[in-house]
Design a protein around this motif. Structure first.
Motif, PDB file in Angstrom:
ATOM      1  N   GLY A  95      -0.246  -1.358   1.664  1.00  0.00           N
ATOM      2  CA  GLY A  95      -1.046  -1.029   0.920  1.00  0.00           C
ATOM      3  C   GLY A  95      -1.803  -2.740   1.523  1.00  0.00           C
ATOM      4  N   MET A  96      -3.422  -3.136   0.718  1.00  0.00           N
ATOM      5  CA  MET A  96      -3.782  -3.354   0.873  1.00  0.00           C
ATOM      6  C   MET A  96      -5.200  -3.602   0.188  1.00  0.00           C
ATOM      7  SD  MET A  96      -6.055  -5.925   2.217  1.00  0.00           S
ATOM      8  CE  MET A  96      -5.873  -5.435   4.289  1.00  0.00           C
ATOM      9  N   SER A  97      -5.639  -4.602  -0.189  1.00  0.00           N
ATOM     10  CA  SER A  97      -6.744  -4.498  -1.069  1.00  0.00           C
ATOM     11  C   SER A  97      -7.519  -5.452  -0.836  1.00  0.00           C
ATOM     12  CB  SER A  97      -6.489  -3.973  -2.725  1.00  0.00           C
ATOM     13  OG  SER A  97      -7.680  -4.871  -3.212  1.00  0.00           O
ATOM     14  N   LEU A  98      -8.754  -5.646   0.009  1.00  0.00           N
ATOM     15  CA  LEU A  98      -9.632  -7.040   0.299  1.00  0.00           C
ATOM     16  C   LEU A  98     -10.197  -7.817  -1.005  1.00  0.00           C
ATOM     17  CD1 LEU A  98     -10.960  -6.178   3.325  1.00  0.00           C
ATOM     18  CD2 LEU A  98      -9.582  -7.860   3.120  1.00  0.00           C
ATOM     19  N   ASN A  99     -10.400  -6.030  -1.603  1.00  0.00           N
ATOM     20  CA  ASN A  99     -11.215  -6.949  -2.845  1.00  0.00           C
ATOM     21  C   ASN A  99     -10.399  -7.484  -4.227  1.00  0.00           C
ATOM     22  OD1 ASN A  99     -13.961  -5.890  -3.469  1.00  0.00           O
ATOM     23  ND2 ASN A  99     -13.023  -3.472  -3.205  1.00  0.00           N
ATOM     24  N   VAL A 100      -8.625  -7.886  -4.342  1.00  0.00           N
ATOM     25  CA  VAL A 100      -8.165  -8.309  -4.678  1.00  0.00           C
ATOM     26  C   VAL A 100      -7.923  -9.194  -3.780  1.00  0.00           C
ATOM     27  CG1 VAL A 100      -5.431  -8.659  -5.097  1.00  0.00           C
ATOM     28  CG2 VAL A 100      -6.630  -6.608  -5.818  1.00  0.00           C
ATOM     29  N   ARG A 101      -7.310  -9.732  -2.714  1.00  0.00           N
ATOM     30  CA  ARG A 101      -7.695 -10.686  -1.690  1.00  0.00           C
ATOM     31  C   ARG A 101      -9.330 -11.672  -2.180  1.00  0.00           C
ATOM     32  NH1 ARG A 101      -4.921 -10.170   4.003  1.00  0.00           N
ATOM     33  NH2 ARG A 101      -3.141  -8.916   3.609  1.00  0.00           N
ATOM     34  N   LYS A 102     -10.192 -11.555  -1.548  1.00  0.00           N
ATOM     35  CA  LYS A 102     -11.580 -12.109  -1.791  1.00  0.00           C
ATOM     36  C   LYS A 102     -11.446 -12.603  -3.388  1.00  0.00           C
ATOM     37  CE  LYS A 102     -11.963 -11.501   2.633  1.00  0.00           C
ATOM     38  NZ  LYS A 102     -12.693 -12.020   3.888  1.00  0.00           N
ATOM     39  N   GLY A 103     -10.785 -11.898  -4.149  1.00  0.00           N
ATOM     40  CA  GLY A 103     -11.058 -12.287  -5.903  1.00  0.00           C
ATOM     41  C   GLY A 103     -12.180 -11.170  -6.527  1.00  0.00           C
ATOM     42  N   ARG A 104     -12.782 -10.465  -5.946  1.00  0.00           N
ATOM     43  CA  ARG A 104     -13.689  -9.505  -6.175  1.00  0.00           C
ATOM     44  C   ARG A 104     -13.202  -8.314  -8.025  1.00  0.00           C
ATOM     45  NH1 ARG A 104     -18.542  -9.236  -3.478  1.00  0.00           N
ATOM     46  NH2 ARG A 104     -18.914  -7.913  -4.397  1.00  0.00           N
ATOM     47  N   THR A 105     -13.191  -8.742  -8.819  1.00  0.00           N
ATOM     48  CA  THR A 105     -12.604  -8.471  -9.992  1.00  0.00           C
ATOM     49  C   THR A 105     -13.325  -6.720  -9.676  1.00  0.00           C
ATOM     50  OG1 THR A 105     -14.615  -8.900 -11.134  1.00  0.00           O
ATOM     51  CG2 THR A 105     -13.052 -10.485 -11.542  1.00  0.00           C
ATOM     52  N   TYR A 106     -12.765  -6.157 -10.608  1.00  0.00           N
ATOM     53  CA  TYR A 106     -12.626  -4.525 -10.252  1.00  0.00           C
ATOM     54  C   TYR A 106     -14.138  -3.995 -11.257  1.00  0.00           C
ATOM     55  CZ  TYR A 106     -12.199   0.447 -10.055  1.00  0.00           C
ATOM     56  OH  TYR A 106     -12.021   1.818 -10.621  1.00  0.00           O
ATOM     57  N   ASP A 107     -15.109  -5.006 -11.570  1.00  0.00           N
ATOM     58  CA  ASP A 107     -16.464  -4.374 -12.538  1.00  0.00           C
ATOM     59  C   ASP A 107     -17.407  -5.621 -11.283  1.00  0.00           C
ATOM     60  OD1 ASP A 107     -15.547  -7.303 -13.070  1.00  0.00           O
ATOM     61  OD2 ASP A 107     -16.737  -7.242 -14.606  1.00  0.00           O
ATOM     62  N   ASN A 108     -16.725  -5.728 -10.118  1.00  0.00           N
ATOM     63  CA  ASN A 108     -17.404  -7.025  -9.199  1.00  0.00           C
ATOM     64  C   ASN A 108     -17.165  -5.904  -7.793  1.00  0.00           C
ATOM     65  OD1 ASN A 108     -19.826  -8.027  -8.377  1.00  0.00           O
ATOM     66  ND2 ASN A 108     -18.286  -9.717  -8.443  1.00  0.00           N
ATOM     67  N   LEU A 109     -17.048  -5.156  -7.939  1.00  0.00           N
ATOM     68  CA  LEU A 109     -16.265  -4.553  -6.186  1.00  0.00           C
ATOM     69  C   LEU A 109     -17.268  -4.910  -5.465  1.00  0.00           C
ATOM     70  CD1 LEU A 109     -14.210  -1.414  -7.176  1.00  0.00           C
ATOM     71  CD2 LEU A 109     -13.139  -3.699  -6.934  1.00  0.00           C
ATOM     72  N   ASN A 110     -16.949  -4.699  -4.081  1.00  0.00           N
ATOM     73  CA  ASN A 110     -17.839  -4.763  -2.818  1.00  0.00           C
ATOM     74  C   ASN A 110     -17.314  -2.970  -2.512  1.00  0.00           C
ATOM     75  OD1 ASN A 110     -17.923  -4.299   0.551  1.00  0.00           O
ATOM     76  ND2 ASN A 110     -18.214  -6.856   0.079  1.00  0.00           N
ATOM     77  N   TYR A 111     -18.065  -2.667  -2.126  1.00  0.00           N
ATOM     78  CA  TYR A 111     -17.752  -1.184  -1.758  1.00  0.00           C
ATOM     79  C   TYR A 111     -17.352  -0.854  -0.440  1.00  0.00           C
ATOM     80  CZ  TYR A 111     -19.707   0.123  -6.156  1.00  0.00           C
ATOM     81  OH  TYR A 111     -19.229   0.478  -7.680  1.00  0.00           O
ATOM     82  N   ARG A 154      -1.071   3.906 -15.617  1.00  0.00           N
ATOM     83  CA  ARG A 154      -1.390   2.891 -16.384  1.00  0.00           C
ATOM     84  C   ARG A 154      -2.177   1.745 -16.012  1.00  0.00           C
ATOM     85  NH1 ARG A 154       3.977   3.101 -20.021  1.00  0.00           N
ATOM     86  NH2 ARG A 154       4.392   5.914 -19.433  1.00  0.00           N
ATOM     87  N   THR A 155      -3.414   0.800 -16.719  1.00  0.00           N
ATOM     88  CA  THR A 155      -4.268  -0.021 -16.237  1.00  0.00           C
ATOM     89  C   THR A 155      -3.575  -0.882 -15.807  1.00  0.00           C
ATOM     90  OG1 THR A 155      -6.414   1.097 -17.026  1.00  0.00           O
ATOM     91  CG2 THR A 155      -5.977  -0.777 -16.421  1.00  0.00           C
ATOM     92  N   LEU A 156      -3.559  -1.731 -15.449  1.00  0.00           N
ATOM     93  CA  LEU A 156      -3.020  -3.529 -15.412  1.00  0.00           C
ATOM     94  C   LEU A 156      -4.006  -4.112 -15.024  1.00  0.00           C
ATOM     95  CD1 LEU A 156      -0.147  -0.706 -14.008  1.00  0.00           C
ATOM     96  CD2 LEU A 156       0.625  -3.530 -15.216  1.00  0.00           C
ATOM     97  N   TYR A 157      -4.281  -5.655 -15.401  1.00  0.00           N
ATOM     98  CA  TYR A 157      -5.159  -6.121 -15.529  1.00  0.00           C
ATOM     99  C   TYR A 157      -5.072  -6.556 -14.367  1.00  0.00           C
ATOM    100  CZ  TYR A 157      -2.261 -10.062 -16.145  1.00  0.00           C
ATOM    101  OH  TYR A 157      -0.869 -11.344 -15.776  1.00  0.00           O
ATOM    102  N   GLY A 158      -5.844  -7.278 -13.435  1.00  0.00           N
ATOM    103  CA  GLY A 158      -6.104  -7.863 -12.004  1.00  0.00           C
ATOM    104  C   GLY A 158      -5.751  -6.839 -11.170  1.00  0.00           C
ATOM    105  N   TYR A 159      -4.829  -5.320 -11.583  1.00  0.00           N
ATOM    106  CA  TYR A 159      -4.587  -5.043  -9.932  1.00  0.00           C
ATOM    107  C   TYR A 159      -5.784  -3.884  -9.185  1.00  0.00           C
ATOM    108  CZ  TYR A 159      -0.748  -2.187  -7.266  1.00  0.00           C
ATOM    109  OH  TYR A 159      -0.295  -1.407  -6.400  1.00  0.00           O
ATOM    110  N   ASN A 160      -6.520  -4.081 -10.177  1.00  0.00           N
ATOM    111  CA  ASN A 160      -8.255  -4.131  -9.504  1.00  0.00           C
ATOM    112  C   ASN A 160      -7.411  -2.380  -8.773  1.00  0.00           C
ATOM    113  OD1 ASN A 160     -10.582  -4.453  -8.133  1.00  0.00           O
ATOM    114  ND2 ASN A 160      -9.446  -6.493  -7.825  1.00  0.00           N
TER     115      ASN A 160
END
Lengths: 284, 284, 284, 284
Positions: A95-111, A154-160
């Motif tokens: 598992g890996m998310s570049l959005n998490v790594r780069k600090g993009r929040t879920y309402d500002n995703l890079n697609y 269930r949604t957890l803040y920051g899990y994005n």
């Protein structure tokens, strides 16, 4: 040990270092009599110390990018060659998310990152299953396990966007589990594990406080990586042949808790004038 | 009517012709006093007869490909301009799988098609939400609804990668629902609708027999497109302000059924010597 | 108002005073054009001020112990007489545990009390449905709603045997919903409501801290009794005819949350040296 | 065998004859090195042949009515005496409905029978747990399993008040699992097993056709009593220590299926002019 996996062969994806759940699964599978191939992406092979594990367990390492169908084909071909026949189990711990790594929040995703999150963390699971099935690489009554997390429900803040990835991972387990079960008697399940202080997990912001909370919420406490490996062994064994298409919580009870006394007691301390919420003689 | 949406403005995605659920929602929303913009991809605007609906409901049509952030930005900009202010509701009724269309089975997926399935059927929902939030286009206590299907929870042969797409769609509703709720009091839900004989639905192989089965399994029978529109109106109204991050079954009870007498009775006829499974005087 | 219940008749169980959800439902149903009978146990009629509500809404009060089939038969007979015909909706808002009241913890239950908890809080629901069906007292497409709580799915310390009662209440909604739907097109659902500061709720130990926690966890905040009444109206209306056998969360999103930033932020304050869990610019 | 339960002691409720799941669990537990006491109600001891099982596994039989706290106290006292110490596992496999037996349908229940259904099939589980905890009869990390059925989540015609009983059984597993986990590290789970042709199961009307349907719906086919026993062993073993408060489906995948090709194919045969629902080359 119990020889639960005696004579069984497999492939373990995603071991990086001795904190990895996949690493623990490899150790326990070895103790239970299994043989397996270890695999990870080339860059992880450089940064981790997978060779130690390979030596300890008498395993070979085959580099593969799990998003590449070609790499997966090579991996399965070589594995079948090494064992001179089909395998019995597969672990997917990727598992890996570049959005998490780069600090993009879920309402500002890079697609583009998003599509990568899905490709690495979920679609890789489909790819490995499709390649395995096309090559008829898994014996009847074989078992495939992928690691998931309650963020799928269930949604957890920051899990994005990893929440979406885990949802699709669990959906793939069901969708492919139907077909692979029907045609080859192979079962596919996901384990929804407690938050775990692996190298990957420790990068998540605020994970310390979250782990404290889930520890206090779970009547048995958080499940460790070691315990997760034990549980995985049961799912690879012949004792669980009719369990399939399930998402199995391995979390000390967290998923079935609304509120525990211990967590509420701690929460209550956050106020200047805590409410009297407990009487030790009258717990429940 | 009840003026449930009096003064409310919105955007309705996905109406094609008078069989579409989105079309019915538009009709009902109009009857309840709402104003809205209709949108679909250019090719659907050519093949459908959306202009009739626009005329009937006094709406404007703005073409937009919901996978294009640029198109969505244009759509929201123009919509805010038309209404001279923010909107109150959005309907997402979009789904398409090239793997289904091209007859690729789930164990033989084309992964480019797969990424498109996800992009069109699920990620489009995130894109519209992200664009809306960045433009602050929805009033507080606004409501967003997307249409889903029980394939997100349970595998149905032939539903293919659309099952994964619906899983991720529902996950997006939760993940974005948390953020949009927290910051703007906007709620996001999915309706999990009975299988429906829309133009899209009627292309699915064997859907006739499936619809017969679900009709007999559901104590109230399958929900129609018209009824789905009624239900959607309640979710857009001010009477459901605290319902969010939910997947709501609108299916005549199907999702809570294990086996009905009527479905079993029919199933039983498939055998040469049916078992005696019922006594009309003693139903349950 | 919207005349959503114009011409509809019903029975409302469980209003005690103006904090009760059932009280609010009565007020809203009246505003929407409904007529109804109010009912409660004789002792509650003495302690509450139901007569005010009856006057305000032009309703009659019929005393009934909902655990008594005889009382329920009398209630339905008189109601049908009052309205000169069948009814369209029923609200069940009843719950009580002697184990909770007497401070018996869940690992030290009195089993006579337990049977009473089940009888009052759950079986009463079956009894009212069975009596209604035998008397054919509800019109086709009628709607029955009972109030539940998330303790049916997730354990909360102190909620005790009421958790078991809510589980069985929701099971009754499904089991009877199948039969009543199949034979009379009547739908049965439960609403799983946020913890609410009613007279009943306020007796639960530590409920203040719990309500603070759920308020911070829920993106839209806890749902109030007033909002619950609004939601109930939609379920009694003709716009939700195909929703049945469902447990519907009305909780500001709580049920789909794993952890919110606001709740974690508060929790974090409980430690002497809080971890840095947030950056206001980078929320999610 | 694997010595998975070497040195472990337990109590097994509900074995009647060699078709019983509890019987199979006893056989497998014995093979895995466990010692245990067998128990059932006096009448079952007369009609079954439990003595054969006791002989074969070197076990003692202690008669107990699981609805009697007194009997349970005696059972636990004697068991601790026999083993000279605490036990490690308990199996609850008990269920009975007089409403089913007497042909009372769910909309015509006898409420005395109903209370008995709940007492025998669910409350007995609480009673055994409460007695065990008061006597501190189970070692830390012990494991308790009860057998359930998917009727707790989805309505099946004819399953009647047993559906409510299974709901409450699963609720008890959660509610008591929280307390017993928190205080003694003991885990409590339910297994939701495929419909099984035990002596109890074979009395259910139309169960033959239902079992045919679930067999065709489940990609791995129905789970047998033997396989259920294997699975139970894993839950009693030390490899599943952090799994608690869960309802675990052991059903060949049935619970995650919406519709399988095989079941639909059979269903389709029930019509005079079946729809063409499949192409063998293009299965999914």
């Amino acid at each position: 040990m119990n020889n639960l996996l005696k004579g069984k062969k497999g492939i373990i994806f995603g071991a990086l270092n001795d904190k990895s759940i996949a690493w623990k699964v490899a150790e326990k599978a070895y103790e239970q009599g299994a043989e397996f191939v270890l695999t990870n992406v080339p860059v992880s092979l450089r940064f981790g110390n997978l060779h130690e594990l390979a030596e300890k367990t008498g395993s070979q390492i085959i580099a593969a990018d799990a998003t590449s169908v070609k790499d997966l084909e090579n991996l399965f071909d070589k594995t079948l060659e090494i064992f001179g026949g089909k395998i019995d189990f597969v672990l997917h711990s990727i598992g890996m998310s570049l959005n998490v790594r780069k600090g993009r929040t879920y309402d500002n995703l890079n697609y583009e990152y998003y599509q990568k999150t899905i490709d690495i963390s979920a679609l890789s699971f489909h790819k490995m299953l499709q390649v395995a099935k096309k090559k008829d690489a898994i014996n009847e009554w074989g078992s495939v396990v992928a690691l998931s997390y309650i963020a799928a429900q269930r949604t957890l803040y920051g899990y994005n966007d990893m929440a979406d990835a885990k949802s699709i991972l669990e959906s793939i387990a069901r969708s492919f589990g139907y077909i692979y079960g029907r045609e080859k008697k192979i079962r596919i399940n996901t384990i929804s594990q407690s938050p775990t202080m692996t190298t990957a997990g420790s990068g998540v912001k605020g994970i310390g406080a979250l782990i404290d909370f889930t520890e206090r919420m779970s009547p048995l406490g958080n499940a460790t990586a070691d315990e997760c490996a034990d549980y995985t062994i049961t799912l690879f064994s012949d004792l669980t042949r009719k369990v399939t298409m399930q998402n199995l919580y391995h979390d000390g009870g967290f998923s079935s808790m609304g509120m525990s006394l211990r967590a509420m007691h701690q929460y209550n301390k956050s106020f200047d004038e805590p409410e009297d919420i407990e009487q030790p003689e009258n717990l429940d």
